[in-house]
Write a protein that holds these residues in place. Structure first.
Motif, PDB file in Angstrom:
ATOM      1  N   UNK A 143       0.839  -1.200   0.000  1.00 47.83           N
ATOM      2  CA  UNK A 143       0.000   0.000   0.000  1.00 47.83           C
ATOM      3  C   UNK A 143       0.875   1.250   0.000  1.00 47.83           C
ATOM      4  N   UNK A 144       0.328   2.334  -0.522  1.00 44.46           N
ATOM      5  CA  UNK A 144       1.002   3.627  -0.506  1.00 44.46           C
ATOM      6  C   UNK A 144       0.362   4.449   0.603  1.00 44.46           C
ATOM      7  N   UNK A 145       1.164   4.847   1.573  1.00 46.17           N
ATOM      8  CA  UNK A 145       0.689   5.690   2.665  1.00 46.17           C
ATOM      9  C   UNK A 145       0.972   7.134   2.256  1.00 46.17           C
ATOM     10  N   UNK A 146      -0.090   7.911   2.043  1.00 46.59           N
ATOM     11  CA  UNK A 146       0.063   9.258   1.488  1.00 46.59           C
ATOM     12  C   UNK A 146      -0.748  10.270   2.296  1.00 46.59           C
ATOM     13  N   UNK A 147      -0.258  10.624   3.489  1.00 42.29           N
ATOM     14  CA  UNK A 147      -0.986  11.642   4.242  1.00 42.29           C
ATOM     15  C   UNK A 147      -0.997  12.959   3.473  1.00 42.29           C
ATOM     16  N   UNK A 148      -2.092  13.687   3.525  1.00 43.56           N
ATOM     17  CA  UNK A 148      -2.156  14.957   2.801  1.00 43.56           C
ATOM     18  C   UNK A 148      -1.363  16.040   3.530  1.00 43.56           C
ATOM     19  N   UNK A 149      -0.073  16.059   3.262  1.00 41.18           N
ATOM     20  CA  UNK A 149       0.842  17.006   3.904  1.00 41.18           C
ATOM     21  C   UNK A 149       1.040  18.189   2.957  1.00 41.18           C
ATOM     22  N   UNK A 150       0.783  19.405   3.416  1.00 42.24           N
ATOM     23  CA  UNK A 150       0.915  20.560   2.523  1.00 42.24           C
ATOM     24  C   UNK A 150       2.344  20.755   2.014  1.00 42.24           C
ATOM     25  N   UNK A 151       2.455  21.144   0.760  1.00 44.14           N
ATOM     26  CA  UNK A 151       3.745  21.482   0.161  1.00 44.14           C
ATOM     27  C   UNK A 151       3.812  23.001   0.083  1.00 44.14           C
ATOM     28  N   UNK A 152       4.600  23.597   0.935  1.00 39.40           N
ATOM     29  CA  UNK A 152       4.645  25.058   0.970  1.00 39.40           C
ATOM     30  C   UNK A 152       5.563  25.653  -0.090  1.00 39.40           C
ATOM     31  N   UNK A 153       6.370  24.823  -0.764  1.00 41.58           N
ATOM     32  CA  UNK A 153       7.192  25.351  -1.852  1.00 41.58           C
ATOM     33  C   UNK A 153       6.322  25.816  -3.013  1.00 41.58           C
ATOM     34  N   UNK A 154       5.072  25.389  -3.062  1.00 44.96           N
ATOM     35  CA  UNK A 154       4.181  25.851  -4.130  1.00 44.96           C
ATOM     36  C   UNK A 154       3.632  27.248  -3.828  1.00 44.96           C
ATOM     37  N   UNK A 155       3.949  27.748  -2.648  1.00 45.58           N
ATOM     38  CA  UNK A 155       3.483  29.059  -2.192  1.00 45.58           C
ATOM     39  C   UNK A 155       1.971  29.185  -2.373  1.00 45.58           C
ATOM     40  N   UNK A 156       1.216  28.330  -1.644  1.00 42.96           N
ATOM     41  CA  UNK A 156      -0.238  28.312  -1.801  1.00 42.96           C
ATOM     42  C   UNK A 156      -0.874  29.642  -1.419  1.00 42.96           C
ATOM     43  N   UNK A 157      -1.885  30.002  -2.177  1.00 41.94           N
ATOM     44  CA  UNK A 157      -2.637  31.237  -1.920  1.00 41.94           C
ATOM     45  C   UNK A 157      -3.982  30.931  -1.254  1.00 41.94           C
ATOM     46  N   UNK A 158      -4.362  29.647  -1.268  1.00 44.48           N
ATOM     47  CA  UNK A 158      -5.668  29.272  -0.731  1.00 44.48           C
ATOM     48  C   UNK A 158      -5.639  27.816  -0.266  1.00 44.48           C
ATOM     49  N   UNK A 159      -6.678  27.432   0.443  1.00 43.44           N
ATOM     50  CA  UNK A 159      -6.842  26.025   0.832  1.00 43.44           C
ATOM     51  C   UNK A 159      -6.973  25.171  -0.425  1.00 43.44           C
ATOM     52  N   UNK A 160      -7.667  25.679  -1.438  1.00 46.60           N
ATOM     53  CA  UNK A 160      -7.803  24.934  -2.696  1.00 46.60           C
ATOM     54  C   UNK A 160      -6.447  24.598  -3.303  1.00 46.60           C
ATOM     55  N   UNK A 161      -5.498  25.529  -3.248  1.00 46.49           N
ATOM     56  CA  UNK A 161      -4.154  25.255  -3.767  1.00 46.49           C
ATOM     57  C   UNK A 161      -3.526  24.068  -3.047  1.00 46.49           C
ATOM     58  N   UNK A 162      -3.682  24.023  -1.730  1.00 43.56           N
ATOM     59  CA  UNK A 162      -3.112  22.935  -0.924  1.00 43.56           C
ATOM     60  C   UNK A 162      -3.808  21.615  -1.243  1.00 43.56           C
ATOM     61  N   UNK A 163      -5.136  21.638  -1.284  1.00 44.50           N
ATOM     62  CA  UNK A 163      -5.912  20.423  -1.569  1.00 44.50           C
ATOM     63  C   UNK A 163      -5.599  19.915  -2.970  1.00 44.50           C
ATOM     64  N   UNK A 164      -5.601  20.812  -3.953  1.00 48.07           N
ATOM     65  CA  UNK A 164      -5.341  20.390  -5.337  1.00 48.07           C
ATOM     66  C   UNK A 164      -3.958  19.772  -5.488  1.00 48.07           C
ATOM     67  N   UNK A 165      -2.973  20.324  -4.811  1.00 45.69           N
ATOM     68  CA  UNK A 165      -1.633  19.760  -4.902  1.00 45.69           C
ATOM     69  C   UNK A 165      -1.590  18.350  -4.310  1.00 45.69           C
ATOM     70  N   UNK A 166      -2.188  18.176  -3.137  1.00 45.63           N
ATOM     71  CA  UNK A 166      -2.201  16.847  -2.501  1.00 45.63           C
ATOM     72  C   UNK A 166      -2.942  15.832  -3.367  1.00 45.63           C
ATOM     73  N   UNK A 167      -4.092  16.221  -3.900  1.00 42.84           N
ATOM     74  CA  UNK A 167      -4.864  15.322  -4.756  1.00 42.84           C
ATOM     75  C   UNK A 167      -4.108  15.059  -6.060  1.00 42.84           C
ATOM     76  N   UNK A 168      -3.436  16.075  -6.576  1.00 44.28           N
ATOM     77  CA  UNK A 168      -2.629  15.883  -7.778  1.00 44.28           C
ATOM     78  C   UNK A 168      -1.538  14.848  -7.590  1.00 44.28           C
ATOM     79  N   UNK A 169      -0.940  14.832  -6.411  1.00 43.23           N
ATOM     80  CA  UNK A 169       0.098  13.828  -6.122  1.00 43.23           C
ATOM     81  C   UNK A 169      -0.509  12.419  -6.081  1.00 43.23           C
ATOM     82  N   UNK A 170      -1.748  12.308  -5.621  1.00 40.76           N
ATOM     83  CA  UNK A 170      -2.440  11.019  -5.644  1.00 40.76           C
ATOM     84  C   UNK A 170      -2.678  10.593  -7.089  1.00 40.76           C
TER      85      UNK A 170
END
Length: 190
Positions: A143-170
């Motif tokens: 199994x792949x254990x993938x906690x939704x950990x924010x990536x701050x190097x993307x310099x998120x402007x919103x919660x959507x930016x953080x969520x989209x990045x985590x989902x994109x990695x999935x």
């Protein structure tokens, strides 16, 4: 047609499973199969103000969490993987210990035995030793254990930016092109 199972359990973070379903609706060759646990429906209602029917409408096929006889409960039903987003510690523990007492844990058990991709967006902090051991057990099973950990190097402007990045990695892990959802690391500029 690629078939992806999405399970939404009762841990906080129902936005992850919901966003995954929203994005996969735009991918022509993907059919989504949703398992929404009762606790997952309650959490989505509280966190997103989405009722059960609204959430279920995002999937191509829905399965009742108690329907152990559903198509996705058999290895003969070919899928390209399963994502549990969010994955509660109860669900994690059930899967790690082979307790297939509902469709979420049974479908995950099938994914593991068939050596398909199982991705768990585990949601808990801090973690205790049982949580860590269950994650280790499942990782050792593939199994792949993938906690939704924010990536701050993307310099998120919103919660959507953080969520989209985590989902994109999935989506990356599922080998689904998602250029619009992941800010790729380009290295440090000099």
């Amino acid at each position: 047609m690629r078939k992806i199972i999405i399970a939404i359990t009762g841990a906080t973070g129902s936005i992850y499973g919901t966003r995954l379903l929203e994005i996969l609706q735009t991918v022509d060759d993907v059919e989504t199969h949703l398992i929404l646990s009762n606790a997952g429906a309650l959490t989505a209602q509280y966190e997103l103000n989405m009722d059960k029917q609204e959430l279920m409408s995002l999937a191509d096929v829905t399965h009742h969490p108690k329907d152990i006889g559903a198509s996705i409960s058999s290895g003969s039903f070919i899928t390209d993987g399963m994502v549990i987003a969010p994955c509660s510690m109860k669900t994690l523990g059930s899967i790690a210990n082979g307790i297939a007492d509902n469709l979420v844990s049974r479908a995950a058990d099938v994914i593991l035995k068939e050596r398909r991709k199982l991705i768990l967006m585990v949601r808990e902090t801090p973690l205790n030793l049982v949580h860590l051991r269950n994650m280790t057990t499942l990782s050792e099973m593939g199994a792949v254990i993938a906690p939704p950990v924010p990536a701050f190097y993307i310099q998120p402007k919103s919660i959507d930016d953080i969520v989209n990045h985590s989902v994109g990695r999935i989506l990356d892990t599922l080998d689904i092109s998602n250029v619009d959802y992941v800010a790729r690391w380009q290295g440090l500029s000099k």
